[in-house]
Design a protein around this motif. Structure first.
Motif, short mmCIF file in Angstrom:
data_model
loop_
_atom_site.label_atom_id
_atom_site.label_comp_id
_atom_site.label_asym_id
_atom_site.label_seq_id
_atom_site.Cartn_x
_atom_site.Cartn_y
_atom_site.Cartn_z
N ILE A 157 0.84 -1.21 0.00
CA ILE A 157 0.00 0.00 0.00
C ILE A 157 0.87 1.25 0.00
CG2 ILE A 157 -1.69 1.30 1.34
CD1 ILE A 157 -2.75 -1.39 2.38
N GLU A 161 1.23 4.20 -3.08
CA GLU A 161 0.95 5.62 -2.82
C GLU A 161 2.11 6.54 -3.20
OE1 GLU A 161 0.04 5.55 1.31
OE2 GLU A 161 -2.09 4.97 1.00
N GLU A 162 3.29 5.96 -3.48
CA GLU A 162 4.46 6.76 -3.85
C GLU A 162 4.24 7.35 -5.25
OE1 GLU A 162 7.51 8.79 -4.64
OE2 GLU A 162 7.36 7.98 -2.59
#
Length: 388
Positions: A157, A161-162
Motif C-alpha cells: 500500500i 501511494e508513492e
C-alpha cells in the motif's frame, strides 16, 4: 578463465573462478602480461578513456586477430551522471567515439554495429520510503530501479501511494508471467521490483552515494547504427551478428553508454527496447545483446539481493559474487571464430561478454585500480595455434 591484474606497482595472474593467485609461466601468457602493463587505464570521465579502448583494441587485434570483437565505451554515461555535462559536450564526445569506431572498423575490415545504452535524464530528486517495514535495495548501476526484500503487510500500500514510481512488479507476478523455474533466480528477485519515473533515484541499501547530475531514463527505444542490417527489437541483434559471421564477415559490436537519439550523430534506426514492462538497461542489456535471450534469462535479475549470504567458497567472487556464474551463452564464448572484447565497463565486460580474450578497466566504485586481462585459455590457445 585466467585473469591478469596490473595495477602498475604490481601484476598478478589469478584464477578468476576462485580469485586465487596461480603460478603460471606458459609462453602464451607473456604477451598478455605485456599488454596489461602497456595500457594503464586513464579513467572513466574524459575522452582519454575512449582513446584507451581503441588503442587497446588495436593491440588486441594485432595479437589475436578476432573475427568477432566487442568494444565498450562508458565515457558519455559517467560524464553525464557525475558532472553537469551539456548536450554539446555529449555530442562532441559521441562524435569522437563514433569516429574512433568507424575508422577502426575500416582499418581491420570489420562490419560495425553500434548501439547506445540509452539517454539520461536530469536528476529531479530521490525516493526515500522510511515507513517501509521491508528493506529497500537499490543498485549502484541502475539508478532508476530498486527492490523491496523481506516485505511485510502494508508495504504494498505504501509503495502504491508513492507518486514517482512508474512500475511495481511483485515476485509472484514476475514468476508467473515469465515462467521462471530457477529457485536461485526466484530467491534473488525482490518481493517488489520498482521502476521510477524519469529523473527520480531510489535511495536504499547499496545505492550510489555520490552526487548525481543525471540518471538513466526509461528508454522505450535505443539508437542503432548497423552495416549488417537492422533488427526490429534489441533482442534480435545477436542473431544478426550470427548471420553475418556465418556469411564470413568480421563483426564489431560497440556499446556506447549514455546516449539517446538526439546525441547519436550517425544515421540510425530507433529499435524497440522493451519487453512488457521492462526497458533493457545495465547488465541485462549487455547480456541480451550477446545472447539474444530476454532479460529474465540473464544470470541474475535486474535487481538482486546484495545482502544475501552466499555459501563459501565463493565462485567468481570478483566477477559475479551474487551468483558465481559468468555468461556461457555469450556469442563471445560460443562463436566459431576467435573472439575478443575491450571495454571500460569493469566486471561486465568479462562476466557478460565472456570472449576468448578480454581487456577491461579494473575499477570498483569509481576507484581506478588498473586493468584486467582475462583469457579463456582453451579457446584462446586453440585459435592462436590455428592463426599461426
Amino acid at each position: 578463465m585466467l585473469g591478469i591484474i596490473d595495477v602498475r606497482e604490481w601484476q598478478a595472474v589469478i584464477d578468476l573462478a576462485t580469485a586465487k593467485p596461480v603460478e603460471r609461466d606458459e609462453e602464451f601468457l607473456k604477451p598478455l602480461q605485456s599488454l596489461a602493463k602497456r595500457f594503464p587505464y586513464p579513467g572513466d570521465r574524459n575522452n582519454a578513456g575512449s582513446k584507451w579502448t581503441i588503442d587497446t583494441a588495436e593491440a588486441v587485434v594485432n595479437q589475436y586477430n578476432p573475427g568477432w570483437l566487442f568494444l565498450g565505451f562508458t565515457q558519455p554515461f559517467f560524464s553525464g551522471v557525475y558532472s553537469p555535462c551539456s548536450l554539446e559536450e555529449r555530442k562532441n564526445t559521441a562524435k569522437l567515439i563514433f569516429d574512433y569506431i568507424l575508422n577502426f572498423a575500416r582499418r581491420h575490415n570489420f562490419y560495425p554495429l553500434i548501439v547506445s545504452s540509452g539517454g539520461l535524464a536530469p536528476l529531479k530528486g530521490h525516493i526515500v520510503i522510511p515507513e517501509l517495514a521491508g528493506n529497500l535495495q537499490s543498485s549502484a548501476w541502475s539508478y532508476n530501479m530498486a527492490g523491496v526484500y523481506q516485505s511485510e503487510p502494508g508495504d504494498e500500500i505504501l509503495l502504491a501511494e508513492e507518486p514517482h514510481i512508474r512500475t511495481m512488479i511483485s515476485r509472484d507476478e514476475f514468476v508467473d508471467s515469465c515462467k521462471i523455474t530457477n529457485p536461485a533466480y526466484i530467491n534473488d528477485f525482490p518481493d517488489y521490483l520498482l521502476i521510477a519515473e524519469d529523473g527520480w533515484n531510489f535511495k536504499g541499501i547499496c545505492s550510489n552515494n555520490r552526487v548525481l547530475y543525471h540518471i538513466d531514463k526509461y528508454n522505450f527505444t535505443l539508437p542503432v547504427y548497423s552495416e549488417i542490417g537492422y533488427p526490429s527489437h534489441i533482442e534480435e541483434i545477436c542473431s544478426l551478428m550470427e548471420k553475418a559471421l556465418d556469411q564470413g564477415k568480421k563483426v564489431l559490436l560497440a556499446v556506447v553508454e549514455g546516449l539517446d537519439e538526439d546525441d547519436f550523430v550517425l544515421p540510425h534506426q530507433n529499435v524497440d527496447n522493451c519487453r512488457d514492462w521492462y526497458a533493457y538497461e545495465g547488465y541485462t542489456l549487455y547480456h541480451t545483446l550477446v545472447t539474444g535471450k530476454p532479460f529474465f534469462h540473464c544470470t541474475h535479475p535486474p535487481i538482486y539481493d546484495m545482502s544475501a549470504r552466499r555459501p563459501l567458497p565463493l565462485r567468481y567472487p570478483m566477477s559475479t559474487p551474487h551468483t558465481g556464474i559468468i555468461c556461457e551463452d555469450s556469442l563471445g564464448w560460443r562463436a566459431k571464430v576467435p573472439t575478443a572484447a575491450v571495454g571500460s565497463r569493469s566486471i561486465t565486460t568479462h562476466a557478460m561478454v565472456n570472449a576468448d580474450l578480454i581487456m577491461e578497466c579494473y575499477i570498483r566504485s569509481q576507484a581506478n585500480m588498473g586493468v584486467l586481462v582475462a583469457v579463456n585459455e582453451d579457446r584462446y590457445n586453440a585459435n592462436l595455434f590455428n592463426n599461426n
